[in-house]
Enzyme design. Structure first.
Site, short mmCIF file in Angstrom:
data_model
loop_
_atom_site.label_atom_id
_atom_site.label_comp_id
_atom_site.label_asym_id
_atom_site.label_seq_id
_atom_site.Cartn_x
_atom_site.Cartn_y
_atom_site.Cartn_z
CD GLU A 58 2.36 1.32 7.93
OE1 GLU A 58 1.22 0.94 8.24
OE2 GLU A 58 2.80 2.45 8.20
CE1 TYR A 108 0.18 -0.34 5.35
CE2 TYR A 108 -0.43 -2.66 5.51
CZ TYR A 108 -0.03 -1.48 6.11
OH TYR A 108 0.17 -1.44 7.46
#
Ligand code: GDP
Ligand code: MN
Length: 390
Positions: free
Chosen positions: A197, A109
């Site tokens: 993101e 991530y």
């Protein structure tokens, strides 16, 4: 402003961030052509909507033949997707992204956001990427690595190393991550973004990093500087009421209560929602009609708040400082007549020409409940909504 994954990935590619090769398609035939152009024997078909969580909602599928590509594209293009990120909306799928399928070793991530506390761009990363990052953040926050980027110095090589080693990468991958982070940071600054993101950032079977998913947000207040971003807007993905509001330059946000509010000034609008809640009610929206409102704007605002079928009562709270109360009253009367309001309307007017405004409302023969102050107005509207909903 939100973007589709394929748009975000185009921007990523412009900034040298590795993304799996892909093509966007609007029909099953285009999807097959795209897969053929990409080559290979396995593809991933991805519904393009302004939300994450598509995987769990059937919006991300592997296809092992051109027939499967056609089938999945056809299915998704007929779909409406609603995930925990769509805020109750059902988003239409007008495009699918056909991408080369990757063999994934692990999912990481990486994100960048505007950190208001530290007044800088902050990167967050984790070895535990994939679909459940929200859970990682709340249950095992120690698995998140955070680095704050000094606005003047910019991203420093040691910060990328800190992130990379913190994510458990090997030295070659840390080097790649450095390039990715520096590209993302430039993109963030150049385009006035408010969020990037990458979930997941993956390690492929060749050990290399690439951005498998991409989500970006741009700051609406800076869009005038980026016509190329503004041109990417897809209104079909937005709340229709909020789209209508933005056309009339009204600051409107849909909420989940049943008391519609029409207020001038953002501060007064916030205070109004607070007092409604204090009296046990739930606002259906935030709406600031602006300081310089006239009858026309009030009418548009009324149409807007009534377009929701959840509304059981309306509270109009206007302080006539720059605007005159009689003009506002005329707007309210015109709107109530034109739109055919069937729910109780509580009006609290104060300020310039207030007597004339109240007189107009009283003479209008419309069922308008007038209130003397904010508390009185909130009490009345909460009671009226309860009665209507009962
Ligand atoms: P989201 O659910 O909307 O966040 O969509 P993502 O693009 O993140 O995809 C969801 C999940 O699908 C990823 O976490 C991967 O596990 C899987 N996935 C997506 N693309 C590929 C691919 O090319 N190969 C493989 N093996 N899995 C993929
Ligand atoms: Mn994702």
């Amino acid at each position: 402003m939100n973007f589709h994954e394929y748009q975000a990935k185009e921007l990523f590619a412009d900034y040298g961030i590795p993304v799996p090769a892909g093509r966007v398609a609007s029909t099953p035939e285009e999807a097959v052509a795209a897969a053929r152009e990409l080559g290979g024997d396995m593809w991933v078909v991805k519904a393009q909507v302004h939300a994450g969580g598509r995987g769990k909602a059937g919006g991300v599928k592997l296809a092992r033949s051109l027939d499967e590509v056609r089938g999945e594209a056809k299915r998704m293009l007929n779909m409406k997707i609603s995930t925990y990120q769509t805020g109750g909306l059902e988003l239409p799928v007008d495009k699918v992204l056909i991408a080369e399928a990757m063999d994934i070793e692990s999912e990481l991530y990486l994100s960048a956001l505007t950190d208001r506390v530290n007044r800088c761009v902050t990167f967050m990363g984790s070895a535990a990427g994939g679909v459940d990052i929200e859970e990682v953040a709340s249950k095992t926050p120690e698995k998140l690595v955070t680095v704050n980027i000094d606005n003047t110095a910019g991203l420093q090589p040691f910060q990328a190393r800190q992130m990379g080693f913190g994510m458990g990468l090997n030295p070659a991958q840390v080097k790649q991550l450095g390039k990715i982070m520096s590209g993302l940071y430039r993109l963030y600054k150049d385009k006035d973004l408010s969020l990037i993101e990458v979930n997941p950032l993956v390690i492929g079977d060749d050990g290399n990093l690439s951005a498998l998913d991409a989500k970006i947000n741009a700051d609406d207040n800076a869009l005038f500087r980026h016509p190329e971003l503004a041109a990417m807007r897809d209104e079909s993905q937005e709340d229709p009421t909020e789209v209508a509001a933005s056309r009339h330059d009204l600051n409107y946000v849909t909420l989940d209560g049943n008391i519609a509010c029409m207020v001038n000034g953002a501060g007064l609008a916030m205070a109004t929602m607070d007092v409604i809640k204090l009296q046990g009610g739930e606002p259906a929206n935030f709406l600031d009609v602006g300081g310089g409102s006239n009858a026309e704007r009030v009418r548009e605002a009324f149409k807007l708040i009534l377009s929701s079928d959840r509304v059981d009562a309306i509270l109009v709270n206007i302080f006539g400082g720059i605007v005159r109360c009689d003009e506002i009253a005329e707007g309210i009367i015109a709107a109530v007549r034109e739109v055919g309001v069937e729910v109780p309307v509580v009006v609290r007017l104060e300020g310039t020409n207030v007597d004339k405004g109240r007189e107009l409302l009283d003479q209008s023969s419309l069922k308008i409940i007038s209130a003397s102050d904010l508390n009185d107005a909130a009490t009345k509207v909460v009671a009226a909504a309860k009665e209507k909903a009962a």
